[in-house]
Structures are given as C-alpha cells and as structure tokens.
Design a protein around this motif. Structure first.
Motif, PDB file in Angstrom:
ATOM      1  N   LYS A   1       8.401  -1.339  -1.925  1.00 47.91           N
ATOM      2  CA  LYS A   1       8.506  -1.352  -3.400  1.00 47.91           C
ATOM      3  C   LYS A   1       9.713  -0.562  -3.901  1.00 47.91           C
ATOM      4  CE  LYS A   1       3.502  -2.094  -3.874  1.00 47.91           C
ATOM      5  NZ  LYS A   1       2.988  -1.977  -2.519  1.00 47.91           N
TER       6      LYS A   1
ATOM      7  N   ASP B   1       3.742  -8.839  -3.133  1.00 45.69           N
ATOM      8  CA  ASP B   1       3.885  -8.050  -4.364  1.00 45.69           C
ATOM      9  C   ASP B   1       4.896  -8.686  -5.316  1.00 45.69           C
ATOM     10  OD1 ASP B   1       2.234  -5.546  -4.399  1.00 45.69           O
ATOM     11  OD2 ASP B   1       3.086  -5.394  -2.400  1.00 45.69           O
TER      12      ASP B   1
ATOM     13  N   GLU C   1       1.037   1.934   4.418  1.00 46.72           N
ATOM     14  CA  GLU C   1       0.902   1.543   3.015  1.00 46.72           C
ATOM     15  C   GLU C   1      -0.265   0.573   2.794  1.00 46.72           C
ATOM     16  OE1 GLU C   1       3.156  -1.234   1.044  1.00 46.72           O
ATOM     17  OE2 GLU C   1       3.383  -0.174  -0.832  1.00 46.72           O
ATOM     18  N   ASP C   2       0.026  -0.675   2.436  1.00 47.72           N
ATOM     19  CA  ASP C   2      -1.033  -1.509   1.857  1.00 47.72           C
ATOM     20  C   ASP C   2      -2.088  -2.040   2.825  1.00 47.72           C
ATOM     21  OD1 ASP C   2      -0.121  -1.020  -0.627  1.00 47.72           O
ATOM     22  OD2 ASP C   2       0.743  -2.991  -1.002  1.00 47.72           O
TER      23      ASP C   2
HETATM   24 MG   LIG Z   1       3.865  -5.282  -0.566  1.00 48.53          MG
END
Ligand SMILES: [Mg+2]
Ligand SMILES: CC(=O)SCCNC(=O)CCNC(=O)[C@H](O)C(C)(C)COP(=O)(O)OP(=O)(O)OC[C@H]1O[C@@H](n2cnc3c(N)ncnc32)[C@H](O)[C@@H]1OP(=O)(O)O
Ligand SMILES: O=C([O-])CC(=O)C(=O)O
Length: 295
Positions: free
Chosen positions: A93, A155, A34-35
């Motif tokens: 998320k 986040d 992911e990020d």
């Molecule tokens: Mg995150």
C-alpha cells in the motif's frame, strides 16, 4: 540477469508453509506479515518468520512483506525482521516517496546496528491505490535500494470500486502506469496475484497478457502457479532461433558497412538487435539452450 518471474506469498503464521516455502522453485518467496495474517496473530507471525529465517537457509531470494508503517505493526516488523537480514523488504500500500524514504533510513540504521554491508538490504513497494499509481515513478525512484514495484490488484480494485473481468480491462490504466514507472526508474515491474488458484485457463491468459505488456514477473499465492509462469516466460525454440538469425544478419550487414538489413522481408536495425540480444540473455538466465530446451 536477476530473475523475479515468480514472487510467492507465504502466510507468516503458517509454520508448515514457512518450512517448505523454498522447495517449490519460486524466484522469490515473500513471508507475509500483512493481509494473510489476522490482527490477533500479528505478533506470533512476526516471531515465527524471524525464527524461520534464523534457522532455515533458503536458496532463493527471501522477502518479507511488512505491515505499513502507518499501522501499529510496521515499525515492530522492521525492527524484528531486519535483524535476520532479509534480501528484500516489501512495503504494501505504498502511496508516496516519503513512505520509501522513511523505511530506507530505518534500514540504513539497522545495517549499521547489525554490522551488515551498507545497502545490502533491498526494497520493493506494492502499489494498491489510485494515489499510489499517480506517484508510481516517485515511489520507484525514491531510494537506490528499490529493485521493483508491484501492483497489488485486490486492494487496487477495491480502491477503484470495480472488480475483475476476464480480459482485465479494469487493470489497463494501472498496469500501464506501473510498467512505465518501473522502466523509467530502471527496476522490475511485478504483476498482481491471481487468487482463483484452480482456474488455470484464466491464470495462463492473464500471465501471457502481463508478460506481453512488459512485466518482469508476477506475485503468486500457490506453488502450482510457479511452473506455469516460468513456462510462459521461457523463450521458445522459435524465438531463440529467430534472435540468433537477427544477430547474424545484423553482423553481416555491419561487415558490409550498413546499419540496416532485411531478414525475411522485415527490417533489422539496432532496436531489433537489442531485443534479440535480450532474448538470448534471458534464455541463458532461465537455463534454456539454443534449441529452447531446458538445460
Ligand atoms: Mg493488498
Ligand atoms: C491479496 C493478498 O494480500 S495475497 C497475499 C496473501 N495471501 C497469501 O499469502 C495466501 C497464500 N496461499 C495460500 O494460503 C493457499 O495456497 C491458498 C489458500 C490460496 C490455496 O490453498 P490450497 O488450495 O489448500 O493449497 P494447495 O492444496 O494447492 O496446497 C498444496 C501444498 O502447497 C502448500 N502451499 C500452498 N500455498 C502455499 C504457499 N503460498 N506457500 C507455501 N506453501 C504453500 C500447502 O501447504 C500444501 O502443502 P502439503 O501438500 O505439504 O500439505
Ligand atoms: O500485492 C499483491 O499482489 C497482493 C495484494 O496485496 C493485493 O492484491 O491487494
């Protein structure tokens, strides 16, 4: 007792880090799709992680953080990675139980397709928004595969429109909700990463705080953070000694047909005994003897 004191993120597009990820002693490594992976690198990272998992035998728990299934990458991540049987899929998320249920069904289909034992691939979810925190219990209880929920603090703070402070007041509400949800569902609660990797003092303070809140461990981003967390989580000689005295005093009181006894002026009853038993079981699990020293 299954330990998840440290879950270390490893960027999925870094071959050197993928190869060495298992040697630092983290309880879990999380290969990240992911990020930490740029959009242009998503396909390359997925195949690199697939190849690493196929060719390297890691001795710790291996998790893969997929992209959310609402992105163009989530389904491809699952299809590729499930073929090499990760111990754990980490969904970032997460906001609703439906997110978990959909992935659960895809995992079930993959287990049948590849001939893996039904239910052998676990799941966890990182909660990174106010909406996710509101639904934390539903997310935690959405599947028997769920073994943990985590707070994804970077986040989460963006969603809350605030930033980090030294004493962590911005996290009080979210961490509190998360730990209650995990305990009600009977699964692990994992705290967020601490990205300022050279700031050992604040990392120690944060880890001590989240341990005292009841978290089972922390997501980490760097090998230097692993031993610090493990040291903080290890029961001390004093704590082990006290736990043994509590249990001995309680057993004596039972022999006298009493359910409550005093030890150095403090009441010892069943909840106190339960905590003492957990301290001893935990010491055993982390390899500490009755003197609190590492075996
Ligand atoms: Mg995150
Ligand atoms: C908000 C989020 O989503 S967080 C999750 C996504 N982020 C990540 O995955 C980041 C992972 N961590 C990293 O990339 C790095 O540790 C950084 C950028 C935080 C710090 O980098 P540096 O200061 O250069 O790391 P450092 O000097 O301590 O590295 C020492 C050694 O550990 C290795 N290492 C560092 N971090 C990791 C890691 N996460 N996994 C495996 N190996 C690592 C390095 O490759 C280096 O190995 P070498 O000595 O063989 O060359
Ligand atoms: O899940 C984590 O700990 C890391 C993360 O994505 C975040 O903080 O946003």
């Amino acid at each position: 007792m299954k330990l998840r004191r440290t879950m270390m993120f490893v960027p999925g597009n870094n071959p050197g880090m993928l190869i060495n990820a298992g040697i630092y002693g983290a309880d879990t490594i999380i290969f990240d799709l992911e990020d930490s992976v740029a959009l242009s690198e998503k396909d390359a990272a997925r195949h690199l992680v697939y190849n690493a998992m196929k060719s390297i035998r890691y001795s710790c728990e291996v998790a893969v953080r997929i992209n959310h299934i609402s992105t163009p990458f989530g389904y491809k991540d699952l299809e590729t990675i499930l073929a090499v049987k990760p111990d754990l899929i980490r969904l970032p998320k997460a906001e609703t139980a439906a997110d978990i249920e959909e992935i659960d069904e895809l995992i079930t289909a993959a287990e049948i397709k590849h001939g893996f034992r039904p239910g052998s691939i676990n799941m966890m979810a990182a909660i990174e928004t106010a909406k996710g925190i509101r639904n934390a219990y539903d997310i935690a209880a959405a599947s028997p595969r769920m073994v943990a929920i985590a707070i994804g603090g970077e986040d989460y703070l963006a969603d809350l429109q605030t930033s980090r402070t030294k004493d962590g007041k911005e996290f009080f509400a979210g961490r509190g909700q998360l730990i209650l949800a995990a305990r009600e569902a009977g699964i692990h609660a994992i705290d967020t990463v601490f990205g300022d990797v050279n700031n050992e003092e604040d990392f120690i303070a944060e880890t001590t705080r989240i341990k005292e809140m009841g978290f089972d461990g922390k997501s980490v981003v760097n090998p230097r953070q692993i031993n610090i967390v493990h040291e903080i989580y290890a029961p001390t000689e004093k704590e082990i000694d006290h736990a043994q005295r509590v249990i001995a005093a309680y057993e004596e009181s039972l022999a006298r047909k009493s359910g409550v006894v005093s030890l150095n002026g403090k009441m010892i009853d069943i909840p106190v005994v339960k905590r003492a038993q957990r301290t001893l079981a935990y010491a055993n699990a982390v390899g500490k003897n009755e003197r609190g020293t590492t075996l």
